[in-house]
Design a protein around this motif. Structure first.
Motif, mmCIF file in Angstrom:
data_model
loop_
_atom_site.group_PDB
_atom_site.id
_atom_site.type_symbol
_atom_site.label_atom_id
_atom_site.label_comp_id
_atom_site.label_asym_id
_atom_site.label_seq_id
_atom_site.Cartn_x
_atom_site.Cartn_y
_atom_site.Cartn_z
ATOM 1 N N LEU A 285 -22.180 -105.015 48.550
ATOM 2 C CA LEU A 285 -23.060 -105.003 47.203
ATOM 3 C C LEU A 285 -23.810 -103.707 47.294
ATOM 4 O O LEU A 285 -24.321 -103.284 46.068
ATOM 5 C CB LEU A 285 -23.944 -106.158 47.217
ATOM 6 C CG LEU A 285 -24.759 -106.585 46.101
ATOM 7 C CD1 LEU A 285 -24.083 -106.385 44.881
ATOM 8 C CD2 LEU A 285 -25.677 -107.726 46.195
ATOM 9 N N ILE A 286 -24.376 -103.149 48.244
ATOM 10 C CA ILE A 286 -25.164 -102.205 48.329
ATOM 11 C C ILE A 286 -24.321 -100.769 48.670
ATOM 12 O O ILE A 286 -24.719 -99.726 48.121
ATOM 13 C CB ILE A 286 -26.328 -102.026 49.462
ATOM 14 C CG1 ILE A 286 -25.728 -102.098 50.803
ATOM 15 C CG2 ILE A 286 -27.149 -103.272 49.176
ATOM 16 C CD1 ILE A 286 -26.429 -102.424 51.856
ATOM 17 N N GLY B 178 -20.453 -109.452 51.894
ATOM 18 C CA GLY B 178 -20.936 -109.302 50.524
ATOM 19 C C GLY B 178 -21.886 -108.498 50.304
ATOM 20 O O GLY B 178 -22.019 -107.672 49.245
ATOM 21 N N PHE B 179 -23.281 -108.616 51.133
ATOM 22 C CA PHE B 179 -24.174 -107.975 51.017
ATOM 23 C C PHE B 179 -23.881 -106.496 51.293
ATOM 24 O O PHE B 179 -24.353 -105.481 50.485
ATOM 25 C CB PHE B 179 -25.275 -108.287 51.957
ATOM 26 C CG PHE B 179 -26.415 -107.531 52.183
ATOM 27 C CD1 PHE B 179 -27.224 -107.656 50.988
ATOM 28 C CD2 PHE B 179 -26.672 -106.621 53.106
ATOM 29 C CE1 PHE B 179 -28.645 -106.728 51.295
ATOM 30 C CE2 PHE B 179 -27.727 -105.706 53.089
ATOM 31 C CZ PHE B 179 -28.879 -105.940 51.964
ATOM 32 N N ALA C 77 -22.831 -101.485 56.186
ATOM 33 C CA ALA C 77 -22.548 -101.011 55.025
ATOM 34 C C ALA C 77 -22.419 -99.491 55.150
ATOM 35 O O ALA C 77 -21.592 -98.883 54.177
ATOM 36 C CB ALA C 77 -23.851 -101.171 54.270
ATOM 37 N N VAL D 106 -31.057 -115.645 54.759
ATOM 38 C CA VAL D 106 -31.392 -114.338 54.135
ATOM 39 C C VAL D 106 -31.473 -113.221 55.020
ATOM 40 O O VAL D 106 -30.857 -112.092 54.947
ATOM 41 C CB VAL D 106 -32.580 -114.749 53.371
ATOM 42 C CG1 VAL D 106 -33.079 -113.187 52.540
ATOM 43 C CG2 VAL D 106 -32.460 -115.652 52.334
ATOM 44 N N GLY E 189 -25.247 -107.180 57.714
ATOM 45 C CA GLY E 189 -24.632 -106.571 56.686
ATOM 46 C C GLY E 189 -25.039 -105.122 56.472
ATOM 47 O O GLY E 189 -24.198 -104.279 56.042
ATOM 48 N N TYR E 190 -26.475 -104.713 56.641
ATOM 49 C CA TYR E 190 -26.860 -103.555 56.577
ATOM 50 C C TYR E 190 -26.293 -102.479 57.781
ATOM 51 O O TYR E 190 -26.117 -101.246 57.220
ATOM 52 C CB TYR E 190 -28.349 -103.521 56.693
ATOM 53 C CG TYR E 190 -28.984 -102.041 56.368
ATOM 54 C CD1 TYR E 190 -28.408 -101.148 55.457
ATOM 55 C CD2 TYR E 190 -29.904 -101.473 57.309
ATOM 56 C CE1 TYR E 190 -28.887 -99.962 55.099
ATOM 57 C CE2 TYR E 190 -30.494 -100.105 57.131
ATOM 58 C CZ TYR E 190 -30.172 -99.498 55.889
ATOM 59 O OH TYR E 190 -30.629 -98.283 55.857
ATOM 60 N N THR F 252 -28.351 -112.216 56.886
ATOM 61 C CA THR F 252 -27.375 -111.496 56.174
ATOM 62 C C THR F 252 -27.622 -110.079 55.808
ATOM 63 O O THR F 252 -26.907 -109.189 56.175
ATOM 64 C CB THR F 252 -27.433 -112.294 54.806
ATOM 65 O OG1 THR F 252 -26.948 -113.594 55.165
ATOM 66 C CG2 THR F 252 -26.246 -111.766 53.827
ATOM 67 N N ILE F 253 -28.776 -109.900 55.759
ATOM 68 C CA ILE F 253 -29.356 -108.513 55.629
ATOM 69 C C ILE F 253 -29.261 -107.711 56.770
ATOM 70 O O ILE F 253 -28.544 -106.604 56.900
ATOM 71 C CB ILE F 253 -30.855 -108.428 55.056
ATOM 72 C CG1 ILE F 253 -31.158 -109.141 53.692
ATOM 73 C CG2 ILE F 253 -31.523 -106.964 55.040
ATOM 74 C CD1 ILE F 253 -32.500 -109.314 53.140
ATOM 75 N N LEU G 82 -21.165 -113.748 53.953
ATOM 76 C CA LEU G 82 -22.478 -113.141 53.247
ATOM 77 C C LEU G 82 -22.884 -111.843 53.771
ATOM 78 O O LEU G 82 -23.097 -111.244 52.767
ATOM 79 C CB LEU G 82 -23.688 -114.322 53.852
ATOM 80 C CG LEU G 82 -23.682 -115.527 53.166
ATOM 81 C CD1 LEU G 82 -24.771 -116.391 53.698
ATOM 82 C CD2 LEU G 82 -23.564 -115.514 51.457
ATOM 83 N N ALA G 83 -22.853 -111.586 55.116
ATOM 84 C CA ALA G 83 -22.934 -110.165 55.449
ATOM 85 C C ALA G 83 -22.106 -109.170 54.645
ATOM 86 O O ALA G 83 -22.390 -107.827 54.387
ATOM 87 C CB ALA G 83 -23.105 -109.940 56.910
#
Length: 305
Positions: free
Chosen positions: A110-111, A106-107, A184, A173, A180-181, A176-177, A103-104
């Motif tokens: 995604l950004i 993918g996030f 990124a 949620v 993932g951030y 993951t943010i 999930l992380a």
């Protein structure tokens, strides 16, 4: 290609073996297993009996060889604190960590992919500077601090998301943010640099001269070639996400492998710590191997080299 795969596989096995040895000896130096089993205040006679019973009085190299042999046979031992088989503990917690890692990842993609493409298409503009600023903040901001900010905003102030647990998708949620951030920016900068290089290539100028639509040039011709280095980085970052989820899982009390690692460190549960370190190291090595094979398949120049 077969020779390249065999060479990389042999190197991966050597790395995994070296990591297992380093982890074993470092964990042995971090504390006394007999004291962890007997508890604080145990008598020296009791400690001596425990060391003899568990073979802790033997040389470290013999202990490592025995542990490695038992591990290869699938016998991971018994948890000192949880009083259950280590294999059962790990298998129960592993799905949560794997889910959080994907999930992380993918996030992060995604950004980072849209930001990297936009920054390359509009270089040296406010869009490029905004994308770079987002990347700098993401890399400079520690993920645990960002996680606490998310908790303050979305759990305490707005009360939109649960602060801890892993029962529903809402519990994933914020973790993951936060996770993932943090990874990124590396994707964003790599995609930006690759796109800028590809967009200046001769075949892109030819495509523009033929009158192809800008969107088709960017996404069909340029992005396809610029995304090749991202394959290697994706595998590396996924390994980092799986191994680096200890802090995030602890903050959000996710019932995963990272939180289990934190508990095993707290309670000096050496058998669990050893298997977690070995498992995450092997996964990281295998993901790196997979990225090398994928890059060699995508780029024949790597095989020739």
């Amino acid at each position: 290609m077969i020779g390249y795969i065999l060479k990389r596989l042999g190197l991966a096995l050597l790395v995994a073996l070296a990591v297992s040895a380093i982890a074993f000896f470092l964990l042995r130096l971090s504390g006394d297993i007999a004291m962890a089993i007997a508890g604080e205040g145990a008598r020296e006679e009791d400690l001596a009996i425990i060391r003899q019973t568990y073979g802790l009085d033997r040389p470290l190299i013999i202990q490592y060889a025995d542990w490695l042999w038992q591990t290869l046979k699938g016998n991971f031992g018994t948890s000192i604190y949880f009083k259950t088989e280590v294999s059962k503990l790990v298998l129960d917690k592993l799905p949560t960590t794997i889910l959080l890692g994907f999930l992380a990842l993918g996030f992060a993609l995604l950004i980072s992919i849209p930001l990297g493409v936009l920054a390359a298409v509009y270089p040296n503009t406010w869009i490029d500077r905004l994308a770079l600023a987002i990347a700098v903040v993401g890399q400079a901001l520690p993920n645990f601090f960002f996680a606490l900010i998310l908790v303050m905003i979305f759990s305490i102030s707005l009360r939109w998301l649960p602060v801890s647990g892993s029962a529903t998708w809402l519990h994933f949620v914020m973790p993951t943010i936060a996770l993932g951030y943090y990874v990124a920016p590396a994707f964003m900068r790599l995609i930006r640099a690759g796109m800028i290089e590809v967009l200046s290539a001769d075949y892109i100028r030819t495509a523009r001269a033929k009158g192809l639509p800008a969107g088709k040039i960017v996404f069909k011709h340029a992005l396809r070639n610029a995304v090749v280095p991202v394959v290697a980085l994706t595998a590396v970052q996924l390994g980092f996400l799986l191994g680096g989820s200890v802090v995030i899982e602890t903050i959000f009390a996710l019932d995963g492998l990272g939180y289990l690692a934190y508990q095993s460190i707290t309670y000096k549960d050496f058998p669990v710590m050893q298997i977690i370190v070995l498992l995450l190291s092997v996964v990281y090595v295998l993901l790196t191997l997979a990225s090398d094979i994928a890059n060699a398949w995508l780029d024949p120049r790597i095989r020739v080299a």
